[in-house]
Design a protein around this motif. Structure first.
Motif, PDB file in Angstrom:
ATOM      1  N   GLY A   1     -10.695   0.365   4.243  1.00  9.24           N
ATOM      2  CA  GLY A   1     -11.023  -0.586   3.223  1.00  9.24           C
ATOM      3  C   GLY A   1     -11.432  -1.760   3.831  1.00  9.24           C
ATOM      4  N   MET A   2     -12.563  -2.244   3.625  1.00 10.27           N
ATOM      5  CA  MET A   2     -12.927  -3.491   4.169  1.00 10.27           C
ATOM      6  C   MET A   2     -12.160  -4.765   3.728  1.00 10.27           C
ATOM      7  SD  MET A   2     -17.123  -3.403   4.988  1.00 10.27           S
ATOM      8  CE  MET A   2     -17.654  -2.391   3.525  1.00 10.27           C
ATOM      9  N   GLY A   3     -11.675  -5.697   4.715  1.00  9.50           N
ATOM     10  CA  GLY A   3     -11.523  -7.056   4.064  1.00  9.50           C
ATOM     11  C   GLY A   3      -9.899  -6.839   3.698  1.00  9.50           C
ATOM     12  N   ASN A   4      -9.002  -6.040   4.508  1.00 11.27           N
ATOM     13  CA  ASN A   4      -7.965  -5.676   4.239  1.00 11.27           C
ATOM     14  C   ASN A   4      -7.262  -5.195   5.217  1.00 11.27           C
ATOM     15  OD1 ASN A   4      -5.501  -4.349   3.073  1.00 11.27           O
ATOM     16  ND2 ASN A   4      -6.931  -2.968   1.791  1.00 11.27           N
TER      17      ASN A   4
ATOM     18  N   ILE B   1      -7.751   1.838   0.782  1.00 12.74           N
ATOM     19  CA  ILE B   1      -6.724   0.999   0.341  1.00 12.74           C
ATOM     20  C   ILE B   1      -7.754  -0.258  -0.081  1.00 12.74           C
ATOM     21  CG2 ILE B   1      -4.841  -0.370   0.456  1.00 12.74           C
ATOM     22  CD1 ILE B   1      -4.173   1.422   2.754  1.00 12.74           C
ATOM     23  N   PRO B   2      -8.057  -0.420  -1.282  1.00 12.31           N
ATOM     24  CA  PRO B   2      -9.159  -1.423  -1.799  1.00 12.31           C
ATOM     25  C   PRO B   2      -8.415  -2.804  -1.524  1.00 12.31           C
ATOM     26  CG  PRO B   2      -8.994  -0.093  -3.479  1.00 12.31           C
ATOM     27  CD  PRO B   2      -7.648   0.408  -2.558  1.00 12.31           C
ATOM     28  N   ALA B   3      -8.873  -3.624  -1.016  1.00 11.34           N
ATOM     29  CA  ALA B   3      -8.487  -5.164  -0.688  1.00 11.34           C
ATOM     30  C   ALA B   3      -8.058  -5.600  -2.095  1.00 11.34           C
ATOM     31  CB  ALA B   3      -9.827  -6.114  -0.060  1.00 11.34           C
TER      32      ALA B   3
ATOM     33  N   ALA C   1       0.868  -1.202  -0.027  1.00 10.80           N
ATOM     34  CA  ALA C   1      -0.012  -0.055  -0.067  1.00 10.80           C
ATOM     35  C   ALA C   1       0.777   1.261  -0.036  1.00 10.80           C
ATOM     36  CB  ALA C   1      -0.807  -0.069   1.153  1.00 10.80           C
ATOM     37  N   VAL C   2       2.041   1.154   0.276  1.00 11.20           N
ATOM     38  CA  VAL C   2       2.981   2.292   0.166  1.00 11.20           C
ATOM     39  C   VAL C   2       3.091   2.834  -1.164  1.00 11.20           C
ATOM     40  CG1 VAL C   2       5.334   3.101   0.635  1.00 11.20           C
ATOM     41  CG2 VAL C   2       4.345   1.367   2.018  1.00 11.20           C
ATOM     42  N   PRO C   3       2.994   4.261  -1.271  1.00 15.30           N
ATOM     43  CA  PRO C   3       2.470   4.496  -2.852  1.00 15.30           C
ATOM     44  C   PRO C   3       3.920   4.484  -3.557  1.00 15.30           C
ATOM     45  CG  PRO C   3       2.182   6.431  -1.184  1.00 15.30           C
ATOM     46  CD  PRO C   3       2.434   5.152  -0.469  1.00 15.30           C
TER      47      PRO C   3
END
Lengths: 315, 310, 369
Positions: free
Chosen positions: C283-286, C347-349, C7-9
């Motif tokens: 972000g759910m699930g993540n 941050i989408p799963a 997730a780090v850009p």
């Protein structure tokens, strides 16, 4: 606050204000901020629920805390060295309420309601004890919440016990509607509440249900009866341009206690002036300011008010 | 005996309030299968708008008769709430109609808190006195039993509104469209029903009902504030589920039953549990009933008669 | 950590290893940076870590298993009260931290199962409402169990809770290294909490790619289909509730010890909603979502307090919206806008099913055999 000399030096006091939002966790965060900012003493907090957790942080930071408004007895029972208050606590207030109900109002049967907050329950418990100690009988003990608006069910239950006085430990937002509902249920018992209901709000919210048989109590003396009350009001108006806020005189005395202790100790360092604060005794706005060994004010006065001509009138 | 009857009346009145709110819940749920969490907060907006209107009228035309004033305030509140309901549906819920199930619910919770916060900004945190324009002087139909005219009005209003809604759903064209949409969106739209319009209409009606409930509620207790809708909303939802969600008669029945349980519960729980529990547990009855009903009889008391679904 | 690293850009996709180290370094130096702004910011970071743990636990239930739980804070309460009962002058019991932690976690897990059993059949909104009721019931009991026997001390709460004590090492005392240099207790708590959060992340990450994690994902996406392929959805749901609750319980224990005071006020519905917003926002699930969501939303009110008030003062001359109102406003808007515009969160799963590197590698290896 000009012209204060401490240890031979002229000092200037600076006010660092924070808002604790009456929330315990925010209270501790704010307390930490104040400790960080290097304040030398704290005047606060308002609610016992925030004062108590915050006091631990001040204790760790070695900073004296004087609350002008928190009345929960627990605050000064934690064995912290630097916790004081300039207002009578709930034991003193509840005691006064209980004996007032039985002795002055002549009540034999008292019903007690609390709102299940630390404040309401604490005050109700102390009142309960005092009623019994004065020879009265507690015929009903009922409960509501600090968010409730409908009290009909518990009030009906209370009505069946036919009390002379109904005491409510809680805030004006509940006490007002409660009074209305009592009237709607045809209950004519006298109504008594603590400082939470001793406000102009309460009169507004209760509408025509607040009568000459409605009483409330407030820790401390009414401004007019305070030794320095009249002068304080003038000064306050000049400085802030409004009516004196409820706890302002107590906060003023709290601040003065700190200043006087600092002067005596000749130091602004908490460790140095704390012993002086413990021994302090002077005539403040609210009366003689001196603390007992726990940190409670020694002569904590409690005044009972009665509703008369659209206002609370001290008895 | 007076106490028993009085508790019955207490339960009936608070139950009618729940029923009034539950009608709106159940309408929306019946059509969309969405718990509109914000329904209780629409009620709050209704009450506060009515309050504002009355304040304005009192300033502008002090001589106006109380009943006229209340009617105008009520109408303004209904219109504002209907607009609010329409906006909510249009901006938020409509876009989520085909989203995963959690999305609309989370949005509804968000809308609920948003409305509360906005109300807090507009009207402040304090409790406001709500003018009691219908008399609250108690009558004594039986010796020792007290009822106020506003309480009678509440019971009558919720019954009348339920009947009105039943007529609307069962006897009108739009009612038929609503029933069809509830049955099956897609088929209904194939049959020429403008389902979007029907759903919007349902939301608008639901919000209007909430406004009525809000004014009634505030008139009864004489107060209004930004958080007043949340708890009654939750309880009304319980009532709707108890009666059989989607069923208008059920909402009414569920509301009254819940009100009675609460008032008798608070009144007698201490005797029933030998002093172990007391009136401080008043608020858990609704949740316990909700749990039990959903677990043992998810269709609710009246079941789910399809023809009544609205 | 993988998801967090990814997730780090920019860096995340190019060099996950470097990204991982970067996160670790940031996590370690964070309190020193916060210290520059004042001790209170270290305390805020400590609380943020507790919220992270809560969000991670709730994410198991909501994000992985797809069960919307609106009463999650109840488990936090169970943990906090367990600690308060067993390590305070209230009952005058003072058990060591290590003895209470598993108990707190265990009780919370038990509460999770107690909630889970009756609600097995419920789905979606009904489940949400019943769990909300459960949370309120727990709070109401905490509030009232001071009568007829005083168990929870009612609205007064329990005070003077023992601090965390690790084998005789008291985390609430500053370590005096030299006369002028001491390590503040807040740092000790920070690193201890950081350790707990890191452990949780590693555990949950393993869990996610395990059989259980995949079963949850299947159940979340289509319960009927999951049943059809032989997943015991009942057990999986109970497992989700109890594991999620465990994290709440552990976090509650830490909270009780850190704050030193627990009262029912801290476990209101609003807190449940706040934790849910953290999960939804991130972000759910993540895992990364839960962590980032908790971090941002725990810090937000404090930043608002420092920024929004002075800003409004300079712009309008007075404070229009106090920080608390602003916080509520932003929380509710975050919930609505996230669902409308970016339902998968900040941050989408990534691993919607199981495109996880580990799994792909494993499958490759198996295929190679």
């Amino acid at each position: 606050m000009q012209g204060v000399t401490i240890g031979g030096k002229k000092v200037k006091f600076e006010l660092v204000g924070e808002d604790d939002q009456a929330d315990p966790r925010t209270g501790t965060t704010v307390a930490q901020r104040l400790v960080d900012a290097g304040v030398k003493g704290v005047i606060g907090h308002l609610n016992s629920g925030t004062s108590i957790p915050a006091s631990r942080i001040y204790d760790q930071g070695g900073i004296p805390q004087i609350s002008p408004a928190s009345t929960n007895p627990k605050l000064t029972q934690q064995n912290f060295k630097g916790v004081f208050r300039t207002i009578a606590n709930d034991v003193q207030q509840g005691g006064a309420l209980g004996s007032f109900a039985v002795k002055s109002l002549g009540a034999k049967k008292v019903a007690i309601i609390d709102d299940r907050t630390a404040y309401g329950q604490g005050l109700a418990d102390e009142t309960d004890k005092a009623v019994k100690a004065a020879g009265g009988q507690v015929v009903a003990r009922e409960f509501t919440t600090d968010k409730a608006t409908d009290f009909n069910a518990i009030l009906t239950k209370i009505r069946a016990t036919n009390p002379d006085v109904i005491f409510f430990g809680g805030m004006d937002a509940q006490a007002g509607p409660m009074l209305r509902q009592l009237k709607q249920l045809g209950v004519s018992a006298k109504f008594l509440t603590g400082d939470g209901g001793c406000s102009p709000e309460m009169i507004k919210l209760a509408g025509d249900a607040v009568t000459s048989t409605t009483y409330c109590s407030m820790a401390g003396l009414p401004l007019d009866k305070m030794p320095g009350g009249a002068a304080f009001r003038d000064q306050y108006k000049k400085r802030f341009g409004g009516e004196v806020q409820l706890y302002a005189p107590y906060a003023y005395d709290a601040a003065m206690a700190v200043v006087k202790a600092m002067e005596k100790a000749g130091s602004v360092e908490p460790a140095k002036y704390l012993p002086e604060l413990k021994k302090i005794s002077f005539n403040g706005v609210t009366g003689n300011v001196a603390f007992d060994d726990k940190g409670d004010i020694k002569e904590g006065a409690v005044t009972i008010y009665n509703f008369k001509d659209g206002n609370w009138v001290p008895m | 005996m007076e106490t028993l009857i009085q508790q019955l009346i207490n339960g009936l009145v608070i139950g009618s309030v729940y029923a009034l709110i539950a009608l709106g819940y159940t309408m929306v749920y019946g059509i969309l299968g969405l718990i509109n969490f914000a329904h209780g907060d629409v009620l709050m907006v209704g009450a506060l708008v009515a309050l504002q209107t009355m304040m304005f009228l009192m300033g502008m035309a002090p001589g106006m008769s109380p009943l006229a004033m209340l009617t105008i305030a009520l109408l303004v509140a209904i219109v504002v709430c209907m607009l609010l309901g329409f906006t909510m549906e249009r901006l938020a819920y409509r876009r989520l109609r085909n989203a995963p199930r959690l999305a609309p619910l989370i949005t509804a919770i968000g809308v609920s808190f948003l409305l509360q916060t906005l109300a807090m900004i507009i009207w402040g945190r304090n409790y406001h006195t709500f003018p009691q324009l219908i008399s609250t002087t108690p009558l004594q139909p039986i010796e020792g039993v007290f009822v106020t005219p506003v309480q009678i009005a509440i019971v009558l209003a919720s019954a009348a509104l339920m009947v009105g809604l039943l007529l609307l759903v069962n006897r009108t064209k739009i009612g038929r469209a609503m029933r069809a949409t509830a049955e099956n969106h897609r088929v209904a739209s194939l049959m020429g029903v403008d389902t979007n319009a029907v759903i919007a209409f349902t939301f608008v009606i639901g919000a209007g009902l909430a406004a009525v409930a809000g004014v009634m509620y505030a008139s009864n207790y004489g107060i209004a504030h930004y958080g007043m809708g949340f708890m009654p909303g939750l309880k009304a939802f319980t009532a709707a589920v108890l009666g059989g969600i989607g069923n208008l008669g059920g909402a009414m029945l569920g509301g009254v039953v819940l009100g009675l349980v609460e008032s008798f519960g608070a009144g007698y729980i201490e005797h029933l549990t030998f002093g172990f529990l007391n009136s401080s547990y008043q608020d858990i009855f609704a949740f316990i009933i909700l749990g039990l009903v959903l677990i043992f009889r998810p269709t609710g008391l009246l079941g789910e008669r399809v023809s009544d679904r609205a | 950590m993988n998801e967090l690293a990814a997730a780090v850009p920019w860096l995340g996709k190019r060099n996950p290893m470097a990204a991982r180290w970067l996160i670790l370094i940031i996590a370690i130096v964070a309190p020193f940076i916060a210290w520059q702004f004042g001790k209170s910011w270290v305390r805020i970071l400590d609380f943020a870590l507790l919220y992270m743990m809560l969000a991670l636990g709730l994410n198991l239930v909501v994000g992985f298993a797809g069960l919307l739980d609106l009463g999650y804070i109840a488990f936090y309460a169970v943990g906090a009260y367990t600690f308060a009962f067993l390590a305070s002058p209230h009952f005058d019991i003072h058990l060591p931290f290590w003895a209470i932690l598993p108990l707190g976690a265990g009780f919370a897990a038990l509460a999770g199962i107690m909630l889970g059993f009756p609600v097995l059949r419920l789905r979606g909104d009904y489940l949400a409402i019943v769990t909300l009721g459960f949370g309120e019931i727990v709070r109401i009991f905490m509030l009232n169990l001071n009568y007829p026997v005083n168990i929870t001390n009612g609205p007064q709460g329990i005070n003077m809770i023992d601090p965390i004590n690790l084998f005789g090492w008291d985390l609430s005392r500053n370590i005096q290294v030299t006369e002028n240099f001491s390590i503040n207790s807040l740092f000790l708590y920070y690193y201890f909490f950081l350790l707990a959060v890191t452990g949780s992340i590693i555990f949950i990450q393993r869990l996610q790619i395990s059989r259980v994690g995949r079963a949850w994902a299947a159940m979340r996406d289509d319960e009927l289909a999951a049943k059809a392929i032989g997943i015991n959805t009942r057990n999986m749901k109970l497992l989700a509730f109890s594991l999620g609750a465990t994290f709440g319980g552990v976090s509650g224990c830490l909270f009780g010890a850190f704050q030193g005071f627990v009262s029912p006020e801290s476990f209101s519905l609003m807190e449940s909603i706040a934790v849910l917003t953290m999960v939804v926002f991130g972000g759910m699930g993540n895992i990364a979502g839960a962590v980032v969501g908790a971090f941002v939303l725990a810090l937000l009110p404090e930043i608002l307090r420092d920024v929004a008030v002075p800003l409004q003062q300079t712009l309008f001359g007075h404070v229009l919206l106090d920080p608390e109102v602003l916080r509520m406003l932003l929380l509710s808007l975050a919930m609505i806008l996230m669902m409308l515009l970016r339902p998968a969160g900040m941050i989408p799963a990534r691993a919607r099913y199981c495109h996880d590197e580990h799994l792909i590698n494993k499958l490759k290896q198996e295929a190679a055999k």
